[in-house]
Design a protein around this motif. Structure first.
Motif, PDB file in Angstrom:
ATOM      1  N   LEU A  17       0.824  -1.204   0.000  1.00 50.18           N
ATOM      2  CA  LEU A  17       0.000   0.000   0.000  1.00 50.18           C
ATOM      3  C   LEU A  17       0.863   1.262   0.000  1.00 50.18           C
ATOM      4  CD1 LEU A  17      -2.793   1.310   0.194  1.00 50.18           C
ATOM      5  CD2 LEU A  17      -2.642   1.103   2.684  1.00 50.18           C
ATOM      6  N   GLY A  18       1.926   1.266   0.820  1.00 52.03           N
ATOM      7  CA  GLY A  18       2.824   2.414   0.851  1.00 52.03           C
ATOM      8  C   GLY A  18       3.519   2.639  -0.484  1.00 52.03           C
ATOM      9  N   ALA A  19       3.957   1.546  -1.126  1.00 56.92           N
ATOM     10  CA  ALA A  19       4.599   1.676  -2.432  1.00 56.92           C
ATOM     11  C   ALA A  19       3.622   2.198  -3.479  1.00 56.92           C
ATOM     12  CB  ALA A  19       5.162   0.323  -2.866  1.00 56.92           C
ATOM     13  N   SER A  20       2.369   1.771  -3.407  1.00 60.31           N
ATOM     14  CA  SER A  20       1.357   2.257  -4.356  1.00 60.31           C
ATOM     15  C   SER A  20       1.110   3.750  -4.173  1.00 60.31           C
ATOM     16  CB  SER A  20       0.062   1.474  -4.170  1.00 60.31           C
ATOM     17  OG  SER A  20       0.266   0.087  -4.367  1.00 60.31           O
ATOM     18  N   ILE A  21       1.031   4.192  -2.911  1.00 59.69           N
ATOM     19  CA  ILE A  21       0.845   5.623  -2.646  1.00 59.69           C
ATOM     20  C   ILE A  21       2.043   6.416  -3.160  1.00 59.69           C
ATOM     21  CG2 ILE A  21       0.642   7.329  -0.802  1.00 59.69           C
ATOM     22  CD1 ILE A  21      -0.962   5.282   0.777  1.00 59.69           C
ATOM     23  N   TRP A  22       3.239   5.865  -2.987  1.00 61.37           N
ATOM     24  CA  TRP A  22       4.457   6.529  -3.463  1.00 61.37           C
ATOM     25  C   TRP A  22       4.424   6.672  -4.991  1.00 61.37           C
ATOM     26  CZ3 TRP A  22      10.004   4.134  -3.682  1.00 61.37           C
ATOM     27  CH2 TRP A  22      10.931   5.149  -3.928  1.00 61.37           C
ATOM     28  N   VAL A  23       3.954   5.647  -5.682  1.00 63.04           N
ATOM     29  CA  VAL A  23       3.870   5.713  -7.145  1.00 63.04           C
ATOM     30  C   VAL A  23       2.845   6.756  -7.583  1.00 63.04           C
ATOM     31  CG1 VAL A  23       3.192   4.412  -9.202  1.00 63.04           C
ATOM     32  CG2 VAL A  23       4.670   3.352  -7.487  1.00 63.04           C
ATOM     33  N   LEU A  24       1.722   6.845  -6.860  1.00 65.50           N
ATOM     34  CA  LEU A  24       0.657   7.761  -7.252  1.00 65.50           C
ATOM     35  C   LEU A  24       0.869   9.186  -6.746  1.00 65.50           C
ATOM     36  CD1 LEU A  24      -2.480   5.507  -6.660  1.00 65.50           C
ATOM     37  CD2 LEU A  24      -1.418   6.096  -8.845  1.00 65.50           C
ATOM     38  N   ALA A  25       1.837   9.405  -5.873  1.00 65.37           N
ATOM     39  CA  ALA A  25       2.043  10.723  -5.271  1.00 65.37           C
ATOM     40  C   ALA A  25       2.235  11.838  -6.297  1.00 65.37           C
ATOM     41  CB  ALA A  25       3.222  10.677  -4.296  1.00 65.37           C
ATOM     42  N   PRO A  26       3.031  11.656  -7.379  1.00 73.60           N
ATOM     43  CA  PRO A  26       3.182  12.752  -8.349  1.00 73.60           C
ATOM     44  C   PRO A  26       1.886  13.151  -9.033  1.00 73.60           C
ATOM     45  CG  PRO A  26       4.909  11.094  -8.645  1.00 73.60           C
ATOM     46  CD  PRO A  26       3.898  10.513  -7.715  1.00 73.60           C
ATOM     47  N   PHE A  27       0.893  12.261  -9.009  1.00 74.67           N
ATOM     48  CA  PHE A  27      -0.371  12.553  -9.679  1.00 74.67           C
ATOM     49  C   PHE A  27      -1.484  12.867  -8.687  1.00 74.67           C
ATOM     50  CE2 PHE A  27       1.979   9.173 -11.914  1.00 74.67           C
ATOM     51  CZ  PHE A  27       2.331   9.868 -13.066  1.00 74.67           C
ATOM     52  N   SER A  28      -1.121  13.174  -7.450  1.00 73.54           N
ATOM     53  CA  SER A  28      -2.138  13.365  -6.414  1.00 73.54           C
ATOM     54  C   SER A  28      -3.039  14.557  -6.729  1.00 73.54           C
ATOM     55  CB  SER A  28      -1.466  13.549  -5.053  1.00 73.54           C
ATOM     56  OG  SER A  28      -0.571  14.656  -5.078  1.00 73.54           O
ATOM     57  N   SER A  29      -2.448  15.659  -7.193  1.00 70.95           N
ATOM     58  CA  SER A  29      -3.268  16.840  -7.487  1.00 70.95           C
ATOM     59  C   SER A  29      -4.225  16.567  -8.640  1.00 70.95           C
ATOM     60  CB  SER A  29      -2.369  18.036  -7.833  1.00 70.95           C
ATOM     61  OG  SER A  29      -1.582  18.396  -6.730  1.00 70.95           O
ATOM     62  N   ALA A  30      -3.708  15.933  -9.703  1.00 70.22           N
ATOM     63  CA  ALA A  30      -4.577  15.627 -10.846  1.00 70.22           C
ATOM     64  C   ALA A  30      -5.694  14.667 -10.445  1.00 70.22           C
ATOM     65  CB  ALA A  30      -3.743  15.042 -11.985  1.00 70.22           C
ATOM     66  N   LEU A  31      -5.370  13.657  -9.648  1.00 68.50           N
ATOM     67  CA  LEU A  31      -6.402  12.721  -9.180  1.00 68.50           C
ATOM     68  C   LEU A  31      -7.436  13.427  -8.305  1.00 68.50           C
ATOM     69  CD1 LEU A  31      -4.139   9.656  -8.304  1.00 68.50           C
ATOM     70  CD2 LEU A  31      -5.930   9.698 -10.053  1.00 68.50           C
ATOM     71  N   TRP A  33      -8.322  16.667  -8.345  1.00 70.51           N
ATOM     72  CA  TRP A  33      -9.203  17.540  -9.119  1.00 70.51           C
ATOM     73  C   TRP A  33     -10.134  16.739 -10.010  1.00 70.51           C
ATOM     74  CZ3 TRP A  33      -9.756  21.681  -6.814  1.00 70.51           C
ATOM     75  CH2 TRP A  33      -8.683  22.387  -6.260  1.00 70.51           C
ATOM     76  N   ALA A  34      -9.658  15.622 -10.544  1.00 71.43           N
ATOM     77  CA  ALA A  34     -10.540  14.775 -11.351  1.00 71.43           C
ATOM     78  C   ALA A  34     -11.680  14.225 -10.501  1.00 71.43           C
ATOM     79  CB  ALA A  34      -9.731  13.644 -11.980  1.00 71.43           C
ATOM     80  N   ALA A  35     -11.356  13.796  -9.281  1.00 68.54           N
ATOM     81  CA  ALA A  35     -12.390  13.267  -8.392  1.00 68.54           C
ATOM     82  C   ALA A  35     -13.402  14.347  -8.019  1.00 68.54           C
ATOM     83  CB  ALA A  35     -11.743  12.684  -7.133  1.00 68.54           C
ATOM     84  N   ALA A 162      -4.834  19.336 -17.619  1.00 66.12           N
ATOM     85  CA  ALA A 162      -5.057  18.448 -18.766  1.00 66.12           C
ATOM     86  C   ALA A 162      -5.138  16.987 -18.322  1.00 66.12           C
ATOM     87  CB  ALA A 162      -3.942  18.638 -19.787  1.00 66.12           C
ATOM     88  N   LEU A 163      -4.247  16.595 -17.392  1.00 64.88           N
ATOM     89  CA  LEU A 163      -4.296  15.218 -16.891  1.00 64.88           C
ATOM     90  C   LEU A 163      -5.584  14.964 -16.118  1.00 64.88           C
ATOM     91  CD1 LEU A 163      -2.886  12.511 -16.549  1.00 64.88           C
ATOM     92  CD2 LEU A 163      -1.677  13.450 -14.555  1.00 64.88           C
ATOM     93  N   SER A 164      -6.058  15.963 -15.385  1.00 67.30           N
ATOM     94  CA  SER A 164      -7.321  15.808 -14.657  1.00 67.30           C
ATOM     95  C   SER A 164      -8.481  15.572 -15.609  1.00 67.30           C
ATOM     96  CB  SER A 164      -7.590  17.060 -13.810  1.00 67.30           C
ATOM     97  OG  SER A 164      -6.586  17.251 -12.847  1.00 67.30           O
ATOM     98  N   LEU A 165      -8.467  16.277 -16.745  1.00 69.43           N
ATOM     99  CA  LEU A 165      -9.543  16.114 -17.716  1.00 69.43           C
ATOM    100  C   LEU A 165      -9.507  14.736 -18.369  1.00 69.43           C
ATOM    101  CD1 LEU A 165      -9.562  19.634 -19.399  1.00 69.43           C
ATOM    102  CD2 LEU A 165     -11.114  18.747 -17.665  1.00 69.43           C
ATOM    103  N   VAL A 166      -8.338  14.102 -18.401  1.00 70.99           N
ATOM    104  CA  VAL A 166      -8.255  12.728 -18.906  1.00 70.99           C
ATOM    105  C   VAL A 166      -8.716  11.740 -17.838  1.00 70.99           C
ATOM    106  CG1 VAL A 166      -6.692  10.939 -19.747  1.00 70.99           C
ATOM    107  CG2 VAL A 166      -6.417  13.297 -20.541  1.00 70.99           C
ATOM    108  N   LEU A 167      -8.265  11.956 -16.605  1.00 69.87           N
ATOM    109  CA  LEU A 167      -8.612  11.027 -15.531  1.00 69.87           C
ATOM    110  C   LEU A 167     -10.087  11.077 -15.152  1.00 69.87           C
ATOM    111  CD1 LEU A 167      -5.529  11.563 -13.181  1.00 69.87           C
ATOM    112  CD2 LEU A 167      -5.991   9.578 -14.621  1.00 69.87           C
ATOM    113  N   VAL A 168     -10.727  12.235 -15.412  1.00 70.72           N
ATOM    114  CA  VAL A 168     -12.131  12.337 -15.018  1.00 70.72           C
ATOM    115  C   VAL A 168     -12.991  11.336 -15.773  1.00 70.72           C
ATOM    116  CG1 VAL A 168     -12.841  14.084 -16.729  1.00 70.72           C
ATOM    117  CG2 VAL A 168     -13.922  14.036 -14.486  1.00 70.72           C
ATOM    118  N   PHE A 169     -12.567  10.908 -16.963  1.00 65.78           N
ATOM    119  CA  PHE A 169     -13.313   9.886 -17.715  1.00 65.78           C
ATOM    120  C   PHE A 169     -13.430   8.600 -16.903  1.00 65.78           C
ATOM    121  CE2 PHE A 169     -12.922   6.062 -20.342  1.00 65.78           C
ATOM    122  CZ  PHE A 169     -14.105   6.127 -21.065  1.00 65.78           C
TER     123      PHE A 169
END
Length: 357
Positions: A17-31, A33-35, A162-169
């Motif tokens: 779980l910690g490693a997954s959070i570490w991988v997703l950390a650079p995209f936290s803002s985009a995730l 805003w998409a949410a 732009a990444l948020s607009l892709v992830l929102v799909f």
């Protein structure tokens, strides 16, 4: 031995779980805003899915395409208009360097205590214009570096958008399954109250989104009215800029203060005073009234808690704190109320002493 195996599995799961959070950390803002974007527009997603006969993927694709057009077209148009205004500003600075300042306004001398000094400073700058601009040259490099850094931040923000607009799909398409997963996890953690707290968080986020967007729209309309009355060129562009800057703390003054300064430069002192008062008390003042009202409307959260959540969240987490602050305080406030009510319900009732014989 089985207990040790179970502990080892738990440690491995936590590490995963910690490693997954570490991988997703650079995209936290985009995730994030998409949410927020998907959640705020979920009623539209539900309606469109019903119209399309339950084809959720098609509805998600159409909504995502609509958001891209709605966001990208104004940004491109705004960029072209900003380029024109920057060119006009540079020409104004060149004319200022060559022709100097206009005569000081008459009202400046009438300012108590500092009026004569301001007039003297105005004339000194006018007489020594070339020397004044020469003295600014050592600082131009620092200003250029600052502008470059801000441009890099703006560019990074545009990429995140732009990444948020892709992830929102994917949030649109897989939203129900994500909600079921979150609800199942919370039910295992806190039991039957999980649905109540999910509704609490959902309602708070919905009100925050409505408050932010509604306040930004109101400020943009009020700014547009003020710019039209004052005769500011490019009033529509400045109104759109006001909407964009209203999404950040203390953003609208970055639009109406330069417009007021431009009126002073043109000698329209009456309209400059009007726009300054309009901007301070109407455009910027509505943010302190309308946003907390819209966020607290329809919920059981006191207004003071909303105010503390909005401003404290911004100070603690930046712009994302505008959503996180009220949400965290709403959940904490509800938990405290439930704990107090539960304690009152379980409090033993004191028995009356038997009557004396």
């Amino acid at each position: 031995m089985p207990n040790n195996d179970r502990l080892l599995v738990q440690i491995l799961l936590l590490a995963l779980l910690g490693a997954s959070i570490w991988v997703l950390a650079p995209f936290s803002s985009a995730l994030f805003w998409a949410a927020v974007l998907a959640f705020a527009s979920w009623p539209l997603m539900t309606l469109l899915t019903r119209w399309l006969g339950g084809r959720a993927a098609l509805a998600a694709g159409l909504l995502t395409l609509g958001w891209m057009v709605l966001v990208a077209v104004p940004l491109v148009w705004l960029g072209f208009n900003l380029a024109d205004h920057v060119r006009d500003a540079l020409n104004l600075l060149k004319d200022l360097q060559v022709q100097g300042l206009p005569p000081p306004p008459e009202w400046m001398a009438g300012i108590p205590l500092v009026g004569e000094r301001l007039v003297g400073l105005w004339r000194t700058i006018d007489q020594q214009g070339s020397a004044f601009f020469a003295s600014l040259k050592p600082y131009m490099g620092q200003v250029g570096n600052w502008l470059l850094a801000r441009s890099a931040q703006i560019g990074g923000g545009v990429l995140e958008l732009a990444l948020s607009l892709v992830l929102v799909f994917f949030f649109y398409r897989d939203g129900p399954r994500m909600a079921e997963l979150v609800q199942s996890g919370l039910q295992r953690l806190i039991g039957e109250r999980a649905e109540h707290y999910l509704e609490l968080v959902a309602g708070t986020v919905q009100r925050v989104v409505n408050g932010v967007i509604g306040t930004a729209a109101a400020q943009a309309v009020l700014a547009l009215i003020g710019f039209w009355i004052a005769g500011i060129p490019g009033a529509l562009v400045l109104g759109i800029l006001t909407f964009v800057f209203s999404l950040i703390p203390m953003g609208p003054p970055l639009v109406w203060i330069p417009a007021t300064a431009w009126l002073v430069w043109q000698g329209d002192y009456g309209y400059a005073v009007f726009l300054g008062i309009w901007g301070m008390f109407i455009i910027s003042g509505v943010d302190n009234v309308l946003k907390p009202y819209l966020i607290s409307r329809g919920g059981n959260l006191p207004l003071v808690v909303v105010l503390l959540g909005v401003f404290g969240g911004i100070l603690a987490f930046g712009f994302m704190g505008l959503f996180l602050g009220p949400t965290l305080l709403a959940v904490a406030f509800s938990l405290l109320n439930d704990w107090v009510a539960d304690g009152g319900a379980r409090a033993p009732v004191a028995k009356e002493p038997p009557p004396e014989v």
